[in-house]
Each structure stands twice: as structure tokens, then as C-alpha cells.
Design a protein around this motif. Structure first.
Motif, short mmCIF file in Angstrom:
data_model
loop_
_atom_site.label_atom_id
_atom_site.label_comp_id
_atom_site.label_asym_id
_atom_site.label_seq_id
_atom_site.Cartn_x
_atom_site.Cartn_y
_atom_site.Cartn_z
N ILE B 30 -17.24 15.27 8.46
CA ILE B 30 -17.72 16.58 8.03
C ILE B 30 -18.90 16.41 7.07
CG2 ILE B 30 -17.10 18.61 6.65
CD1 ILE B 30 -14.32 18.49 7.92
N ARG B 31 -18.75 15.48 6.14
CA ARG B 31 -19.82 15.26 5.17
C ARG B 31 -21.05 14.62 5.81
NH1 ARG B 31 -15.30 14.61 1.65
NH2 ARG B 31 -14.99 12.48 2.29
N ASP B 32 -20.81 13.71 6.77
CA ASP B 32 -21.93 13.06 7.46
C ASP B 32 -22.88 14.09 8.05
OD1 ASP B 32 -20.93 10.58 7.00
OD2 ASP B 32 -20.24 10.22 9.05
N MET B 33 -22.32 15.21 8.52
CA MET B 33 -23.13 16.20 9.20
C MET B 33 -23.75 17.20 8.23
SD MET B 33 -22.77 14.93 12.12
CE MET B 33 -23.41 16.04 13.35
N GLY B 34 -23.62 16.95 6.96
CA GLY B 34 -24.29 17.81 5.98
C GLY B 34 -23.42 18.93 5.43
N LEU B 35 -22.15 18.94 5.82
CA LEU B 35 -21.27 19.99 5.29
C LEU B 35 -20.67 19.54 3.96
CD1 LEU B 35 -19.56 20.88 8.68
CD2 LEU B 35 -21.36 22.14 7.51
N VAL B 36 -21.45 19.74 2.89
CA VAL B 36 -20.99 19.38 1.54
C VAL B 36 -21.12 20.62 0.67
CG1 VAL B 36 -21.49 16.91 1.63
CG2 VAL B 36 -23.29 18.51 1.02
N PRO B 37 -20.38 20.66 -0.44
CA PRO B 37 -20.48 21.81 -1.35
C PRO B 37 -21.94 22.10 -1.71
CG PRO B 37 -18.68 20.41 -2.02
CD PRO B 37 -19.36 19.71 -0.90
N THR B 39 -24.06 23.59 0.31
CA THR B 39 -24.86 23.77 1.52
C THR B 39 -24.66 25.17 2.09
OG1 THR B 39 -24.51 21.46 2.02
CG2 THR B 39 -25.39 22.82 3.79
#
Lengths: 735, 79
Positions: B30-37, B39
Motif C-alpha cells: 500500500i505504501r509502495d504505491m504512494g498511499l501514505v498519510p 496523500t
């Protein structure tokens, strides 16, 4: 050590990495193999203006985590092979997310040049990137390129080669992960440097980072190197993790990822990206998606596209497949004419020529299929298929992308499991991929169809079309159920996270499609070819040896002499002239043929295959098979259509064309040992038992070990045996 | 402003990620794809059977299964 500079190409999937690789190397490339790994690493060479180097195309990845084979291959390559420099390809329209991987390369410290790809497409989307500014801020050369047209690639290579010459040491970038983690990084790095822990291969900061992330693979390497120090490092990591959990409620790996994005954002904010349009505006690609993934139109269009692919593959390849078949039967004929009778001739024709013909016969099919898949993949449509089908396939423990492989294998009756097994390459989730590739052979491929048609025609002639359709549905049902069974047993485990990128629709380059197609096809010829030739000769030997003992042969020879002696002496002696001869001659030829067929039947039963078939009667009475059926099924391992010709031989019918097997159908329908229940039992068995050995060879190659090939043969045969036994035992009691 | 899970978001709704409550491989992916707090994301649509969901993030389009979307908490405008 070689003196030639090696440059590794790395980047996200869909960043245009392969296009750049093709543009740089042209046709000068080959697939590099690492034992036990199914992920391909391509190699090629680049020469221009006095500069030359070796190029390695690493698998497309989103990060350097230890979870997928692609990522591990890329990581290990960088550490073990030490390329002089890496070219990191990033998509200019998707810079923020693409730089996440770049950020990890920077943490690792590998000398690196960034290729800012598709700057033209980005410009059309109103995105302009100040590459000089970006370069100054991250401290690495950044070259804008358009890989498709080759724009900027000469400059890119010159920059990369110069960069490699100036930087021969790995220098990890110092990125801040927040006060707590920065302090921990410092402590860990000190411990690592003092202990000389893994520092020969990895910068201390990288090891520290991987320990904080609790990277399984790196921890494993560390524990092997120095167990005590590794444990002390882990203790320290646990301390920090507990502290973070209590103070901010987060884990180190999550915090590290957040800070990487923070670092990227802080750079991009400094006037690197200029947008002239609203970032949320609907692009062409989104508008296409509104139709192509629409609730109603989407599945309908998908059905048409998949049908189109199927037709394309099987209709257009039919002609070259027929050419290849004609050529090999001609070759067989030539060998028949010019070679002396005997085992060598028989082996050359039935073993070698038929074997090679079998391998090459699939080549046009595979080429067309890969061309079709490359087209769907490169345009971005394949990801949409996965997106739309995922909900259905997930129920069976599979992935949305599995649908392609099933359809190609015969999900629409008449496919082929060989390209089907190879099509599972588009699946990135290992367990789902394995379950798919083990169950695609259940589909009704083109070679099973004549067998099905023969038995349906002989025993269920009233509703042929309906029965064929039912068998197609049955194949789907069983394949999906078997996949579920595998996912609950040998391939048990959580589903791989789906998280899938839906790349913008693009026009693929023709050159890219051709290279892709050729590469896969050549791979098939090379790998499968050798195995298949060997097994083909083995099967020939099984059906030939031991030959009939001389005493038995003498009996048939005497019969022949008797027939010839009874006929009038002026009759032509050679069969070629018999056509023009009178009715008496034809009667003689018919009698001779009957003797030859009876001899062939006897010889087949006497051979190893025949003995196996006879021995198998001990258990094959359960699904209702006699020795004749058994031999045919053993022969069917060579190719399913062989079932028909072997069955014909065992019924003393001589040579029977699988496409025109009426005489065999009539014989079976009249034979008292056959009835509708037995026919159904045989049909079920043929549908589900061990795949043909060409498929098995492909499974072995794709799964990376013989174990899975053997598993496939055993599992499928047992599965089929149980089903057939059930059908036969229940059926013969009811009717 | 309210916090809801990504699964509950409706088509074309946008919001800002406040938390990703998954660890291990899923969290990593999830984070690899840019879904981080922090965003911003917006929902592009759903597959014909309402699952997976397609969303726009950092200029690209991603899809996630609903049970994966459950781990992502998003702050959205009260509309």
C-alpha cells in the motif's frame, strides 16, 4: 572480473523501462538466467560514438522490499554483480510515486542516473519538470528522455558512462526519518561499522535501515554472518519500535516510508514541477476507462476483446500450423521412401520427426498468442481485465489476471494449454499464478476436442452441440474448484495483496511488440524443444519395444504368404499398382491390410505401453477402462489426439485420421464393452488427467522445478481417476 | 471533516489519507504505491461487481480490493 562497464536499468513497471532497453540495445539482447529463479533479467549491449557497455534490464519493481521475487532479484543483482551505475527510469507524469524507488536506491548508495521518461506525454498533460533543478536538489544527474522515439538517449548514455567513471564507491544518501529513528540509525550504523558487519557488501546505513524495517531477507543474511551481533541489533530495533508504538502509535517501517515520501514532497515542492492544468481533470485515458470499465459495457467489451484475441490466436495461426504439419508429414514421407525398414526408420519418423513437428507445430500458436497478449499488456487493457474479473476469481483463490490463461488454454473450447501455461507470466502473485498454471490444463484444448467429438458422436449423437457445451462448462467448473482445492492445501495461504496499477492507455510500439513476441517464442523453442524431443523418443520406444517374438511374427508372415499364394500369380505385387488392378487384387490387398492391422494390434499389446495398459486393468476396472483404453490414454500423454490413433491400432483398424474417425466411432458404438456410461467416464478422464508432456515441460519451466511437473501429472490423474470412477460406478448402477 | 474508511467512499469523492493500519506485505504494498498519510486521493470508480475500487493518487490510477481498502482511513469533507 570484466573490464567492460555494466549498466543496470531499473524502475517501476509501466515506466517505459523495457521500451528504453529496446531502444538502447535493439536486437542485441538475450535473456539472462539465474538458477531457480523464474524472473527474467535481460542483457544487451550498447555501442555508440566510441562508447560501449553492457546493459542489464532488471525486473520492474515499485520498491526494494523483500516480498516478491522481482524485488529480491533486483536487490541481489545490485549487491552481487555490482553494476557500475544504474539508470533509474521514472515516468515524468507520475514523478512523486516513481521517486519512491529512486529514494531507496539513493539510500543504498549505488551510483545512479535518473532518466526522466515520457516528458512528451507529461507535457501534454500539462506537467513540466525542471530537470536541472531536480538534479541539483537530489544531487544526481537527471536526463529527460522519450524512450519511444529515442529522444535524449544518447545524452543519457554519455551521462551515465561519465557518472560511472567518476563514482566508483557506493555513497548512501542521508535521508531523515524523524528524530527517534535518526538517532537509532546512528547507533545501529556505529555498531555495524565497529563489528565490520556485512560491510563488505552493504553500506552500514543500508543494513541499519533494513534492520529497522525488519526486512526478513536481510535479517536472514545478517544472522548467518554474525548471529550475536545480529541479535544485539534486533534488540535495539525492538527498543525503538516499542518507543515509537507508545509515543506515536506507529511502526518503524511505516514511519520510514512516510519520511521517504516526505523527502520527495519537500524536493518537488521547490518549484520542480509546474502544472498548467488541473491535476484532477479527466484525461483521454480516464474517459476511455469510463466506457471500458463501465458496469454494463465493460464486461461486454471485455468478452468481445477476449473472443477477438482467441480468434486472432487460433484462426490466424491455423494456416502456419497447417504448413508446419504438411511439412513434417512430407518429411516423414521422404524418410519413409528413402530409409530401409527397421527400428531406426521407425524411431526417426515416429520419435524424432513427429517430436520436432510437435514442438514446432506450436510455434505459430505461441507467437500469435504472445503478440496478442503483448498488445493487451502494452496498451494497458490487461490491467483492466484483472480489475474487472478479480471479484469472481478471488472466490477461488485466484487473481483477476488468471482469466486470460484459462481462455487461451481452452476456456473457449479449442485453445491450447501450452500458450495458456506461458500466459500465466502476466500474474505477479506467486500463489495465484501457481494455482492458475496447474489448473489451466483442465480446459478443453484443441487436441482433446477430436477425442470428445468421437465419443459424443458415437454415444450421444442426438444432442452433440449441447453435450460439447456442457463439457466446456464442466471444464471451467472443475478447473476453478481444483484451483480452490490447491489454494486450500498445497498452495495454502493469504492472497497476495492485489494493489494494482491501472496505467494510462498507450499505443504500443510495433518494435516492442515484435521483440516481446520473438523473445517468448524463442524461449519456448529452446527450453521445451530439448525435453520434448527426448520424451517423444521415449514414448515411441515404449510403444515399440519389445517387438513381437519371431515365432509370433512368423504366424503373421505365414498368413501373408498364404493370401498371396491363393491370389492368381499375374497380380501386381506392389500395393501402389493395386488401385488400377481388378477386384481380385483389391480383395487381396484388403486381406493383407487386415493381417497388418492385426499384427500392429498384437505388437502394441506386446510392447511396454501395452503391458502397462494391461497391468493397469487391475485398477482401471473402477472407471470401466479395458487395456485398449489404457494404452490409448498412455499414448495420450504424447498429445491428446494420439488417443484416437492408438485406440484405432488397438482395435486393429490400422491408421485412423483423428479428424475423420467415423470408422472408429462405429466400431466403438457396436462394441459390447462400450456404452454411454463408459464413454462419459472416458470423456471425463481425458478432460482432466495428466496434461500432455509438452504442457508438463512448460509447467516445469514456468514453475521453476520438476517437482511441479510431477505434481501436475499425479494430481490431475488422481483427480480424473476419482471423477471417472464416480461417474462409472454410479452411472452403471443407475442405467 | 469526518474520517471514514476508503471502502465507504463514493465515486468521485476525494479526501486525504490519515492512517494506513496494515503491516507486513500488505502495508508495504500500500505504501509502495504512494498511499501514505497526507496523500490526497479520489475515487475513480468501482469494478462491475463493486470490488475492487479504482482511485487516483499522485497523478496515477490504482486499484485495491475492498478488504484492503478497509485498512486505509481517509478524511473527507462533509457533503
Amino acid at each position: 572480473m570484466r573490464n567492460e562497464l555494466t549498466i543496470a536499468l531499473a524502475g517501476n513497471p509501466n515506466s517505459g523501462k523495457t521500451t528504453l532497453f529496446n531502444a538502447l540495445t535493439g536486437a542485441r539482447q538475450h535473456v539472462g538466467n539465474y538458477p531457480g529463479v523464474t524472473v527474467d533479467t535481460k542483457e544487451g549491449s550498447y555501442t555508440k560514438g566510441g562508447l560501449s557497455c553492457r546493459l542489464v534490464d532488471l525486473p520492474g519493481i515499485y520498491s526494494l522490499s523483500p516480498y516478491s521475487e522481482e524485488e529480491v532479484v533486483a536487490r541481489d543483482y545490485l549487491v552481487n554483480q555490482r553494476p557500475g551505475v544504474i539508470i533509474n527510469i521514472v515516468d515524468a507524469s507520475n514523478l512523486e510515486r516513481n521517486l519512491y524507488l529512486s529514494c531507496q536506491f539513493m539510500e543504498m548508495g549505488v551510483p545512479m542516473v535518473i532518466a526522466l521518461n515520457m516528458v512528451d506525454a507529461a507535457k501534454k498533460r500539462g506537467i513540466e519538470i525542471d530537470h536541472e533543478r531536480l538534479s541539483a536538489l537530489i544531487g544526481l544527474p537527471v536526463c529527460p528522455v522519450v524512450a519511444r522515439s529515442g529522444q535524449g538517449i544518447t545524452e543519457l548514455m554519455a551521462t551515465a558512462i561519465a557518472h560511472a567513471q567518476e563514482h566508483d564507491k557506493w555513497q548512501p544518501a542521508h535521508i531523515s526519518y524523524g528524530d527517534d529513528l535518526d538517532a537509532a540509525m546512528l547507533d545501529l550504523s556505529t555498531m555495524i561499522e565497529e563489528g565490520g558487519f556485512l560491510t563488505r557488501d552493504y553500506p552500514a546505513r543500508w543494513t541499519a535501515l533494513k534492520y529497522l524495517e525488519k526486512d526478513d531477507r536481510h535479517l536472514e543474511i545478517g544472522a548467518k554472518e554474525d548471529h550475536a551481533l545480529s541479535s544485539r541489533l534486533l534488540e535495539k530495533v525492538e527498543q525503538v519500535a516499542r518507543h515509537l508504538e507508545q509515543t506515536v502509535g506507529s511502526e518503524p517501517d511505516a514511519m520510514i516510508a512516510d519520511h521517504r515520501y516526505g523527502f520527495i514532497k519537500s524536493i518537488l515542492k521547490q518549484n520542480v514541477v509546474h502544472r498548467t492544468m488541473d491535476p484532477d481533470r479527466l484525461y483521454m485515458s480516464d474517459r476511455l476507462d469510463n466506457v471500458l470499465t463501465n458496469r454494463f459495457a465493460g464486461p461486454l467489451i471485455m468478452l468481445l476483446v477476449l473472443l477477438g484475441l482467441y480468434n486472432f490466436t487460433f484462426t490466424y495461426s491455423a494456416l502456419p500450423v497447417a504448413w508446419s504439419a504438411t511439412f513434417f508429414s512430407w518429411l516423414g514421407g521422404v524418410a519413409d521412401t528413402f530409409l530401409a525398414e527397421g527400428y531406426f526408420k521407425s524411431m526417426l519418423i515416429a520419435g524424432v520427426i513427429d517430436g520436432i513437428g510437435g514442438v514446432l507445430g506450436f510455434v505459430p500458436l505461441i507467437m500469435f498468442m504472445f503478440f496478442g497478449i503483448a498488445l493487451l499488456e502494452d496498451t494497458g487493457y490487461l490491467a483492466r481485465v484483472a480489475f474487472m474479473m478479480d471479484r469472481v476469481f478471488r472466490i477461488f483463490g485466484l487473481h483477476g489476471s488468471s482469466v486470460m490463461a484459462y481462455i487461451i488454454s481452452g476456456g473457449i473450447a479449442g485453445g491450447c494449454a501450452v500458450p495458456g501455461v506461458m500466459a500465466t507470466r502476466t500474474l505477479r502473485s506467486p500463489k495465484e499464478r501457481m494455482a492458475t498454471l496447474l489448473t489451466v490444463p483442465f480446459m478443453n484444448c484443441g487436441a482433446k476436442l477430436p477425442v470428445l467429438a468421437l465419443l459424443v458422436g458415437a454415444f450421444f449423437s442426438e444432442n452433440q452441440a449441447m453435450y460439447m457445451f456442457l463439457f466446456t462448462l464442466l471444464a471451467w467448473l472443475m478447473a476453478l474448484l481444483a484451483a480452490k482445492l490447491l489454494r486450500l492445501t498445497v498452495l495454502r495461504g493469504e492472497s497476495t495483496p492485489f494493489v494494482l496499477e491501472l496505467p494510462p492507455y498507450r499505443f504500443p510500439t510495433f518494435k516492442g511488440l515484435l521483440i516481446h513476441t520473438w523473445e517468448k517464442t524463442w524461449h519456448y523453442i529452446k527450453k521445451a524443444g530439448t525435453v520434448i524431443l527426448g520424451i517423444s523418443i521415449l514414448l515411441w520406444a515404449m510403444m515399440t519395444f519389445p517387438g513381437l517374438p519371431d515365432s509370433e511374427r512368423q504366424v503373421f508372415e505365414n498368413q501373408r504368404q498364404e493370401i498371396i499364394r491363393q491370389a492368381s500369380p499375374q497380380l501386381p505385387a506392389s500395393p501402389e499398382d493395386a488401385g488400377q488392378a481388378g477386384p481380385e487384387a483389391r480383395a487381396m490387398q484388403k486381406d493383407l491390410l487386415e493381417v497388418a492391422n492385426a499384427e500392429a494390434e498384437k505388437a502394441l499389446r506386446y510392447s511396454v505401453a501395452g503391458r502397462i495398459g494391461t497391468a493397469l486393468e487391475k485398477i482401471s476396472w473402477l472407471p470401466g477402462f479395458d487395456w485398449r483404453t489404457n494404452i490409448a490414454l498412455v499414448g495420450g500423454f504424447a498429445a491428446k489426439e494420439v488417443i484416437i490413433s492408438t485406440l484405432a491400432t488397438s482395435y486393429s483398424l490400422g491408421e485412423v485420421d483423428p479428424e475423420a474417425s467415423d470408422s472408429l466411432g462405429e466400431t466403438l458404438a457396436k462394441d459390447r464393452s462400450w456404452d454411454a456410461v463408459k464413454a462419459l467416464s472416458v470423456i471425463i478422464f481425458v478432460m482432466f488427467y495428466a496434461p500432455c508432456f509438452v504442457t508438463v515441460a512448460c509447467i516445469v519451466k514456468e514453475a521453476g522445478s520438476w517437482k511441479w511437473g510431477l505434481f501436475s501429472m499425479t494430481f490431475n490423474t488422481l483427480f480424473a481417476f476419482l471423477l471417472s470412477t464416480m461417474v462409472y460406478q454410479v452411472g452403471s448402477r443407475l442405467f | 471533516m469526518t474520517k471514514i474508511s476508503l471502502r465507504e467512499m463514493t465515486k468521485y469523492q476525494s479526501g486525504v489519507i490519515t492512517a494506513v493500519k496494515a503491516g507486513g506485505e500488505l502495508g508495504q504494498r500500500i505504501r509502495d504505491m504512494g498511499l501514505v498519510p497526507g496523500t490526497e486521493i479520489s475515487i475513480r470508480g468501482r469494478a462491475p461487481l463493486y470490488d475492487p475500487v479504482a482511485l487516483r493518487v499522485m497523478g496515477g490510477t490504482l486499484s485495491l480490493r475492498n478488504n484492503e481498502a478497509d485498512y486505509i482511513e481517509v478524511e473527507v469533507d462533509d457533503a
